[in-house]
Design an enzyme around this catalytic site. Structure first.
Site, PDB file in Angstrom:
ATOM      1  N   GLU A 157      -1.380  -8.356   7.753  1.00 49.88           N
ATOM      2  CA  GLU A 157      -1.664  -7.975   9.145  1.00 49.88           C
ATOM      3  C   GLU A 157      -2.465  -9.030   9.900  1.00 49.88           C
ATOM      4  O   GLU A 157      -3.141  -8.719  10.880  1.00 49.88           O
ATOM      5  CB  GLU A 157      -2.380  -6.611   9.153  1.00 49.88           C
ATOM      6  CG  GLU A 157      -1.484  -5.525   8.578  1.00 49.88           C
ATOM      7  CD  GLU A 157      -2.037  -4.129   8.743  1.00 49.88           C
ATOM      8  OE1 GLU A 157      -3.205  -3.913   8.377  1.00 49.88           O
ATOM      9  OE2 GLU A 157      -1.305  -3.257   9.230  1.00 49.88           O
ATOM     10  N   LYS A 158      -2.364 -10.287   9.459  1.00 53.12           N
ATOM     11  CA  LYS A 158      -3.227 -11.312  10.084  1.00 53.12           C
ATOM     12  C   LYS A 158      -2.832 -11.621  11.523  1.00 53.12           C
ATOM     13  O   LYS A 158      -3.608 -12.212  12.261  1.00 53.12           O
ATOM     14  CB  LYS A 158      -3.262 -12.578   9.239  1.00 53.12           C
ATOM     15  CG  LYS A 158      -1.919 -13.189   8.948  1.00 53.12           C
ATOM     16  CD  LYS A 158      -2.092 -14.366   8.004  1.00 53.12           C
ATOM     17  CE  LYS A 158      -0.769 -14.820   7.433  1.00 53.12           C
ATOM     18  NZ  LYS A 158      -0.171 -13.821   6.526  1.00 53.12           N
ATOM     19  N   PHE A 159      -1.610 -11.239  11.919  1.00 50.29           N
ATOM     20  CA  PHE A 159      -1.236 -11.479  13.321  1.00 50.29           C
ATOM     21  C   PHE A 159      -1.385 -10.222  14.179  1.00 50.29           C
ATOM     22  O   PHE A 159      -0.855 -10.151  15.279  1.00 50.29           O
ATOM     23  CB  PHE A 159       0.186 -12.051  13.400  1.00 50.29           C
ATOM     24  CG  PHE A 159       0.294 -13.392  12.724  1.00 50.29           C
ATOM     25  CD1 PHE A 159      -0.551 -14.437  13.104  1.00 50.29           C
ATOM     26  CD2 PHE A 159       1.193 -13.607  11.697  1.00 50.29           C
ATOM     27  CE1 PHE A 159      -0.490 -15.670  12.473  1.00 50.29           C
ATOM     28  CE2 PHE A 159       1.261 -14.830  11.059  1.00 50.29           C
ATOM     29  CZ  PHE A 159       0.409 -15.875  11.449  1.00 50.29           C
ATOM     30  N   HIS A 160      -2.076  -9.234  13.642  1.00 49.74           N
ATOM     31  CA  HIS A 160      -2.349  -8.006  14.412  1.00 49.74           C
ATOM     32  C   HIS A 160      -3.625  -8.243  15.206  1.00 49.74           C
ATOM     33  O   HIS A 160      -4.604  -8.781  14.680  1.00 49.74           O
ATOM     34  CB  HIS A 160      -2.545  -6.847  13.433  1.00 49.74           C
ATOM     35  CG  HIS A 160      -2.442  -5.488  14.045  1.00 49.74           C
ATOM     36  ND1 HIS A 160      -3.367  -5.007  14.952  1.00 49.74           N
ATOM     37  CD2 HIS A 160      -1.533  -4.499  13.868  1.00 49.74           C
ATOM     38  CE1 HIS A 160      -3.017  -3.774  15.291  1.00 49.74           C
ATOM     39  NE2 HIS A 160      -1.912  -3.444  14.660  1.00 49.74           N
TER      40      HIS A 160
ATOM     41  N   TRP B 236       4.065  -5.636  13.725  1.00 50.98           N
ATOM     42  CA  TRP B 236       5.168  -5.070  12.937  1.00 50.98           C
ATOM     43  C   TRP B 236       6.385  -4.693  13.784  1.00 50.98           C
ATOM     44  O   TRP B 236       7.316  -4.083  13.298  1.00 50.98           O
ATOM     45  CB  TRP B 236       4.683  -3.864  12.133  1.00 50.98           C
ATOM     46  CG  TRP B 236       3.749  -2.951  12.879  1.00 50.98           C
ATOM     47  CD1 TRP B 236       2.385  -2.992  12.830  1.00 50.98           C
ATOM     48  CD2 TRP B 236       4.082  -1.896  13.791  1.00 50.98           C
ATOM     49  NE1 TRP B 236       1.852  -2.027  13.647  1.00 50.98           N
ATOM     50  CE2 TRP B 236       2.871  -1.340  14.248  1.00 50.98           C
ATOM     51  CE3 TRP B 236       5.285  -1.370  14.267  1.00 50.98           C
ATOM     52  CZ2 TRP B 236       2.829  -0.281  15.160  1.00 50.98           C
ATOM     53  CZ3 TRP B 236       5.245  -0.319  15.175  1.00 50.98           C
ATOM     54  CH2 TRP B 236       4.028   0.213  15.605  1.00 50.98           C
TER      55      TRP B 236
ATOM     56  N   ASN C 175      -5.145   7.503   4.432  1.00 47.39           N
ATOM     57  CA  ASN C 175      -4.744   6.848   5.676  1.00 47.39           C
ATOM     58  C   ASN C 175      -3.267   7.108   5.936  1.00 47.39           C
ATOM     59  O   ASN C 175      -2.419   6.772   5.110  1.00 47.39           O
ATOM     60  CB  ASN C 175      -4.967   5.331   5.581  1.00 47.39           C
ATOM     61  CG  ASN C 175      -4.749   4.659   6.923  1.00 47.39           C
ATOM     62  OD1 ASN C 175      -5.471   4.925   7.879  1.00 47.39           O
ATOM     63  ND2 ASN C 175      -3.744   3.816   7.008  1.00 47.39           N
ATOM     64  N   GLU C 176      -2.986   7.749   7.043  1.00 49.41           N
ATOM     65  CA  GLU C 176      -1.604   7.979   7.482  1.00 49.41           C
ATOM     66  C   GLU C 176      -0.703   8.505   6.368  1.00 49.41           C
ATOM     67  O   GLU C 176       0.233   7.827   5.917  1.00 49.41           O
ATOM     68  CB  GLU C 176      -1.025   6.698   8.085  1.00 49.41           C
ATOM     69  CG  GLU C 176      -1.748   6.287   9.358  1.00 49.41           C
ATOM     70  CD  GLU C 176      -1.024   5.197  10.143  1.00 49.41           C
ATOM     71  OE1 GLU C 176      -0.269   4.444   9.536  1.00 49.41           O
ATOM     72  OE2 GLU C 176      -1.237   5.114  11.366  1.00 49.41           O
TER      73      GLU C 176
ATOM     74  N   ARG D  59       0.866  -1.184   0.000  1.00 47.56           N
ATOM     75  CA  ARG D  59       0.000   0.000   0.000  1.00 47.56           C
ATOM     76  C   ARG D  59       0.901   1.231   0.000  1.00 47.56           C
ATOM     77  O   ARG D  59       2.107   1.109   0.203  1.00 47.56           O
ATOM     78  CB  ARG D  59      -0.969   0.001   1.193  1.00 47.56           C
ATOM     79  CG  ARG D  59      -0.301   0.062   2.528  1.00 47.56           C
ATOM     80  CD  ARG D  59      -1.317   0.171   3.666  1.00 47.56           C
ATOM     81  NE  ARG D  59      -0.636  -0.036   4.945  1.00 47.56           N
ATOM     82  CZ  ARG D  59      -1.230  -0.086   6.111  1.00 47.56           C
ATOM     83  NH1 ARG D  59      -2.542   0.032   6.201  1.00 47.56           N
ATOM     84  NH2 ARG D  59      -0.539  -0.260   7.219  1.00 47.56           N
TER      85      ARG D  59
ATOM     86  N   GLU E 214      -6.886   5.147  16.006  1.00 50.79           N
ATOM     87  CA  GLU E 214      -6.446   3.753  16.015  1.00 50.79           C
ATOM     88  C   GLU E 214      -5.545   3.522  17.210  1.00 50.79           C
ATOM     89  O   GLU E 214      -4.672   4.342  17.497  1.00 50.79           O
ATOM     90  CB  GLU E 214      -5.571   3.441  14.792  1.00 50.79           C
ATOM     91  CG  GLU E 214      -6.250   3.395  13.467  1.00 50.79           C
ATOM     92  CD  GLU E 214      -5.229   3.098  12.344  1.00 50.79           C
ATOM     93  OE1 GLU E 214      -4.207   2.441  12.596  1.00 50.79           O
ATOM     94  OE2 GLU E 214      -5.484   3.559  11.225  1.00 50.79           O
TER      95      GLU E 214
END
Ligand code: GLA
Length: 665
Positions: free
Chosen positions: A359-362, A319, A153-154, A115, A311
């Site tokens: 980001e599946k482990f976030h 990360w 976003n950011e 992204r 957020e």
């Protein structure tokens, strides 16, 4: 005074998170909405990364899924922060318009499948971003679920600067506006040094990788240009949205204090609501202090008004090198600590944990094991509690100490070839902030040229780049009776990183009443001592007193026998100067001498006590970061359980209590 609701029509503390239903089959949406209601969610951010789904081919739009999810949320009474999806340029855009891909300072092209693959100066990106924003704004401006517009976003998060040829051309245009004439630029940049003079605008390039140190004035201007390029992207989308939805607030999410590259002081007035993303450095033991610091900087940007925590995480992020999970109760403490410092909303990345992607482990509000997860229970409890705390909304935090924060000093100070690599901006700011936090002094964070009237003390941790206007305001404040504390390597250069004439500390020389004959940085690990026993590292200097008096002296090291801490009386006030990096206890000992007593005294260090006030009353928020129950003198009614407190508020170990106070003005 009670400030109006952050978000019109949402007269409660905001609770929710980023919602990415596009990652899930529609049947899950129904469960999502049901669970949102269980958790007291009242706002979700939608569509942040949906560009490729909303516009699968250039100029072809498919809004039916977004229509359905918006309607579903609306039926459930959940409001939406609708995002423009421009932080995730679709594959077709990068494929058909390769110029959208940004370039690094070594000329490498960055590709997609991630992204923020975008050059903020690319006209192709601008055109495409404009088109999708226009479509979305036109279609959804009047949708009853949409309570907020969340642009992009950011900005600058993954991609702070692009060095491509298009950016170079835009940079030259920016410079022409700033300087008008080339001789003015040559002069401002000091291009007589190393024979860098420019004879034509085309000769100027961004600070691309060079054999050795690049002109610092050029580097600084390039950072300003990049900040403005992102800001221009924001404005472009905001203005389109505004045209269609003039009455809906518009914002974008900041990244304080983790983003060095965006000067948010220049953004603060451009958003209707200041919104921040904050993630703990999980491995740091006292990361709750950094959280408080980020919250205070955010409130500073909001001009003291309530702001939105857009957020944070329910538990681990994914990360950092080691992504430690939050312990039970920690997410609640984090959330309410932000509220204590002025947040009127607590939101998370993200609603439901992803099954795939980077980001599946976030962590998320709904963990992979759904309602069975520990986190889910805490999310539901938090939602209920935020509902009980509704009265807090619109109240503001009172502070009596000001702390000066400046992105441009941060940039300038950390360019290459400084007196030492050990002196960094955040480290000094944090050291002073930590002392203020530990001694229960609530601070307002202000930009360098802000009006300082009314504060009991002003702390200037690291203002390497000091403009004449900033120096004048500090001087005016001291003359009128204020107390200022300045740390070393402040006042040194002007806006072009040129040393102020006449010797250090340049812009602050007269105010501080000292002249620095020589910087005397220390070896790695070396320490020096002051005559009160405090030790210092990193820095020392040979100070000549030109009006100030000596308070402490160096007893050893390269400045042995010379002043280390000084005090100058100017008009009715005093300004102190600390010329080394004292150890934390030493800094505290020095500062305890200087500062007016804290408003709350006698509490354990790791207990936060903040006061928010409004027409509805005065509220005391206590956050106990210790493993022991703590008594805080207070009188009032607990907003959550309704218990009456006559004299002593007992805050459980690692707990939080919020009181509507009685008997205070
Ligand atoms: C940022 C982004 C989010 C998500 C989180 C993860 O804040 O805005 O989309 O990637 O980080 O911590």
């Amino acid at each position: 005074m009670t400030t109006p609701p952050l978000i019109t029509g949402l007269d409660a503390i905001v609770h929710g998170g980023d919602y990415n239903p596009e990652q899930w089959p529609e049947e899950v949406w129904h469960e999502d909405v049901q669970m949102m209601r269980e958790a007291g969610v009242n706002l979700v951010n939608l569509g942040m990364f949906s560009w490729a789904l909303l516009e699968p081919e250039e100029g072809v739009f498919t809004f039916d899924r977004l229509d359905r999810i918006l309607d579903l949320l609306h039926e459930a009474g959940i409001r939406v922060g609708l995002a423009t999806p421009t932080a995730a340029p679709p594959a077709w855009l990068l494929h058909h318009y390769p110029g959208v891909r940004p370039q690094t300072s070594t000329g490498q092209t960055l590709f997609g499948a991630a992204r923020q693959t975008l050059c903020p100066s690319s006209p192709d990106y601008a055109r495409a971003a404009e088109r999708i924003t226009e479509q979305l704004a036109r279609r959804y401006a009047d949708h009853p679920a949409v309570a907020l517009w969340h642009v992009h976003n950011e900005y600058g998060g993954a991609m702070p600067a692009c060095y491509c040829e298009v950016s170079a051309e835009a940079f030259r245009g920016w410079l022409q506006k700033r300087y008008g004439r080339l001789d003015v630029l040559n002069n401002a940049w000091g291009t007589t040094f190393w024979g860098q003079s420019y004879g034509a605008w085309e000769q100027i390039t961004p600070p691309r990788q060079a054999p050795t140190a690049i002109n610092p004035a050029l580097q600084l201007d390039f950072l300003r240009f990049c900040n403005d390029a992102h800001l221009q992207c924001y404005r472009r989308e905001r203005d389109i949205v505004r045209r269609h939805a003039p009455n809906t607030p518009i914002t974008t999410n900041f990244m304080i204090v983790n983003c060095k590259w965006i000067d948010y002081w220049s953004w603060a007035d451009e958003v209707d609501i200041v919104a921040n993303d904050h993630y703990l450095q999980a491995e740091e033991e006292d990361n709750h202090i950094e959280l408080a610091m980020a919250a205070d900087v955010t409130r500073g940007l909001a001009g003291g008004r309530p702001w939105l925590l857009m957020e944070h995480s329910t538990s681990a992020v994914n990360w950092q090198p080691r992504n430690l999970a939050k312990r039970p109760g920690e997410m609640r403490r984090n959330s309410l600590a932000h509220v204590a410092r002025g947040a009127d909303g607590v939101m998370f990345f993200q609603w439901r944990a992803s099954r795939f992607g980077a980001e599946k482990f976030h962590s998320a509000m709904v963990p992979h094991n759904g309602r069975r997860g520990r986190v889910w229970g805490e999310v539901v409890d938090l939602g209920r509690e935020l509902g009980e705390l509704s009265e807090l909304r619109g109240s503001t935090v009172r502070a009596d100490t000001a702390l000066i924060w400046d992105w441009q000093s941060w940039w300038a100070m950390e360019l290459e070839w400084r007196p030492t690599c050990d002196h960094t901006y955040l480290e000094r700011f944090r050291a002073f902030y930590t002392w203020l936090w530990r001694t229960h002094r609530t601070v307002d964070v202000l930009p360098p040229e802000a009006d300082l009237s009314g504060y009991r003390m002003v702390v200037v941790p690291s203002l390497y780049l000091t403009t004449p206007a900033a120096a004048e305001e500090l001087t005016r404040y001291v003359r009128a009776g204020g107390t200022v504390v300045v740390s070393y390597f402040s006042g040194i250069v002007d806006a072009n990183d040129a040393v102020h004439p006449g010797g250090h500390p340049g812009a602050l020389r007269e105010l501080l009443g000292v002249e620095i004959d020589e910087f005397l940085p220390l070896r790695d690990g070396e320490s020096v001592h002051l005559d009160n026993g405090v030790s210092g590292t990193v820095w020392s200097e040979r100070i000549v007193l030109t009006g100030a008096e000596r308070v402490l002296s160096y007893t050893d090291g390269p400045a042995a026998g010379g002043p280390a801490v000084t005090r100058n009386t100017v008009g009715a006030g005093q300004v102190w100067y600390v010329s080394t990096r004292p150890d934390p206890d030493g800094l505290r000992a020095v500062l305890d001498e200087i500062a007016p007593p804290p408003v709350v005294d006698g509490l354990p260090e790791d207990v936060e006590v903040l006061r928010r006030t409004s027409d509805r009353g005065s509220f005391l928020i206590t956050v106990n970061h210790t493993g022991k129950e703590v008594d805080v003198p207070a009188r009032g009614v607990d907003l959550v359980d309704g218990t009456r407190v006559e004299q002593t508020l007992t805050v459980p170990a690692e707990g939080v209590r919020v009181l509507r106070e009685e008997g205070t003005d």
